[in-house]
Write an enzyme that holds these catalytic residues in place. Structure first.
Site, mmCIF file in Angstrom:
data_model
loop_
_atom_site.group_PDB
_atom_site.id
_atom_site.type_symbol
_atom_site.label_atom_id
_atom_site.label_comp_id
_atom_site.label_asym_id
_atom_site.label_seq_id
_atom_site.Cartn_x
_atom_site.Cartn_y
_atom_site.Cartn_z
ATOM 1 N N HIS A 11 -9.757 -31.047 -53.639
ATOM 2 C CA HIS A 11 -8.455 -31.923 -53.089
ATOM 3 C C HIS A 11 -7.333 -31.461 -52.307
ATOM 4 O O HIS A 11 -6.717 -31.823 -51.977
ATOM 5 C CB HIS A 11 -7.959 -32.763 -54.200
ATOM 6 N N ASP A 17 -9.419 -35.229 -48.643
ATOM 7 C CA ASP A 17 -8.852 -36.352 -49.445
ATOM 8 C C ASP A 17 -10.078 -37.286 -49.901
ATOM 9 O O ASP A 17 -11.167 -37.050 -49.626
ATOM 10 C CB ASP A 17 -7.954 -36.841 -48.738
#
Length: 434
Positions: free
Chosen positions: A406, A410
């Site tokens: 992350h 995304d």
């Protein structure tokens, strides 16, 4: 007769050192060209080193369990039967790539590292913040933090840390593995030093590969904030096509057609549409890879996991993918994978369905930024839309799960990529020719 230096061979772009596992020829023993002289191991694979010529082992420069940099001298050989390369004076160059940087470490200046206050550590420990490039390289390889490194007892001049100090510390079980700087921000989470009851029972020591796998998994979870997304795919058409064509495929190409090359093909297509998933992180930079090299997690006979790589998967036809998948799988089963089989991966898939798992939450294979797990294919009743309306039919269903980093991937990118892989599997052309 002449003497020459046998050096540690290069076994991959990312491999900088190797461990001496076993000397099969002792000092004073003779050998023939092609005989296996010793066994060596890296963090990726074990290898056997054949003799480049006929001769005698005069002296070993490295002992069993020594960790030796690539290009370093490991033995002195006496040539009793010269080969064409021996006559040219470059016997070792035919089996190893000589290091052009053997003295590079000596020429570099020590690196100074700053630390937060370390409380009750000794003055010598607090001041021991100078580490040579060699020490830093070893620390990176074994994922040793500077907070941990600074606590290692040093025996070098002026309190300097030596290579032997670091490896002795590793052999002692890394007692400061979870060392945290003292007097830090109270809002920062600190790993509790709990004295847990480990219980009793039969003790099984981890083998060398299992220790490295454990280190890599912990390092991956520590480095990458993992997020896992899931989708479900109706793979009925793909399953039916394979069932109808696997015999014909094997007759035409002499290769068994498993689901894995079909998965690799779909993943490679999706990566071309979402290239940012095919990346790695270098500090504040994201490296979008030029090649699509798909690793496939495979089990070794020992039960340990290894990831052979299919290079340029997007440029290969299905029969080529099937051949490579079968070859690499066979090598893994026979424990015959080489360094070149394991390097260069940019994205990994793990077929957890092979073990009967419905789905999985895979750990990212560093330095990649995503890994795909494919669950078991199960038949079950599903509601589908036909020309007559909604109907219940028996369909082959499969869960796919994508763990992604992350920091750079995304939810939109991760979810879109995962959905596209599922679309390729669901929209499989039942009339496809090969």
């Amino acid at each position: 007769m002449s003497k020459f230096e046998l050096r540690m061979p290069k076994m991959g772009e990312s491999i900088t050192e190797a461990t001496i596992l076993n000397w099969l020829v002792k000092e004073g023993d003779s050998f023939e060209e092609g005989d296996i002289i010793l066994e060596i191991g890296t963090d990726k694979v074990d290898n056997e080193l054949p003799a480049p010529c006929s001769g005698k082992l005069i002296e070993t420069k490295a002992q069993i369990n020594d960790v030796v940099p690539i290009g370093s001298v490991i033995a002195i050989l006496e040539v009793t039967k010269e080969t064409s390369s021996a006559k040219k004076g470059n016997v070792t160059s035919s089996i190893v790539e000589r290091s052009q940087n053997d003295n590079e470490i000596k020429e570099q200046k020590p690196v100074q590292v700053s630390f937060p206050p370390l409380g009750e550590m000794s003055k010598r420990q607090r001041e021991n913040t100078f580490f040579s490039p060699l020490i830093i390289s070893i620390a990176k390889t074994h994922h040793i933090s500077f907070e941990e490194l600074v606590r290692i007892p040093a025996t070098g001049t002026d309190g300097r840390l030596r290579k032997s100090d670091v490896f002795q510390y590793i052999n002692d079980g890394r007692p400061y593995k979870f060392a945290q700087p003292l007097n830090q921000d109270p809002t920062v989470f600190r790993i509790p030093q709990l004295q847990l009851d480990k219980g009793t029972g039969r003790i099984v020591e981890m083998d060398r590969m299992r220790k490295m796998i454990a280190d890599h998994m912990v390092y991956s979870k520590h480095t990458s904030p993992h997020v896992t997304a899931y989708v479900e795919a109706d793979v009925t058409n793909m399953v039916q096509w394979r069932e109808d064509n696997k015999t014909k495929f094997q007759k035409q190409y002499s290769e068994k057609l498993t689901f894995t090359p079909l998965f690799v093909e779909a993943v490679a297509k999706a990566i071309k549409e979402y290239p940012n998933i095919n990346a790695s992180v270098d500090g504040d930079n994201i490296i979008i890879k030029d090649h699509i090299n798909i690793g496939m997690a495979s089990a070794l006979p020992s039960g340990n996991l290894i990831v052979p790589v299919i290079k340029d998967a997007d440029r290969k036809e299905l029969n080529e993918l099937a051949r490579e998948v079968n070859e690499l799988s066979e090598k893994a089963r026979d424990n015959k994978l080489k360094g070149d089989d394991l390097k260069g991966g940019t994205f990994t898939i793990s077929n957890v369905g092979t073990f009967g798992s419905l789905m999985g939450t895979p750990i990212i294979n560093q330095p990649e930024v995503a890994i795909l797990a494919l669950g078991i294919i199960k038949k079950r009743p599903e509601v589908i839309t036909t020309k007559k309306g909604d109907e219940i039919a028996i369909r082959s269903m499969m869960y796919l799960s994508l763990s992604f980093d992350h920091r750079v991937v995304d939810g939109f990118l991760g979810g879109s990529f995962l959905r596209r892989v599922a679309d390729y599997l669901e929209q499989f052309d039942i009339n496809r020719e090969f």
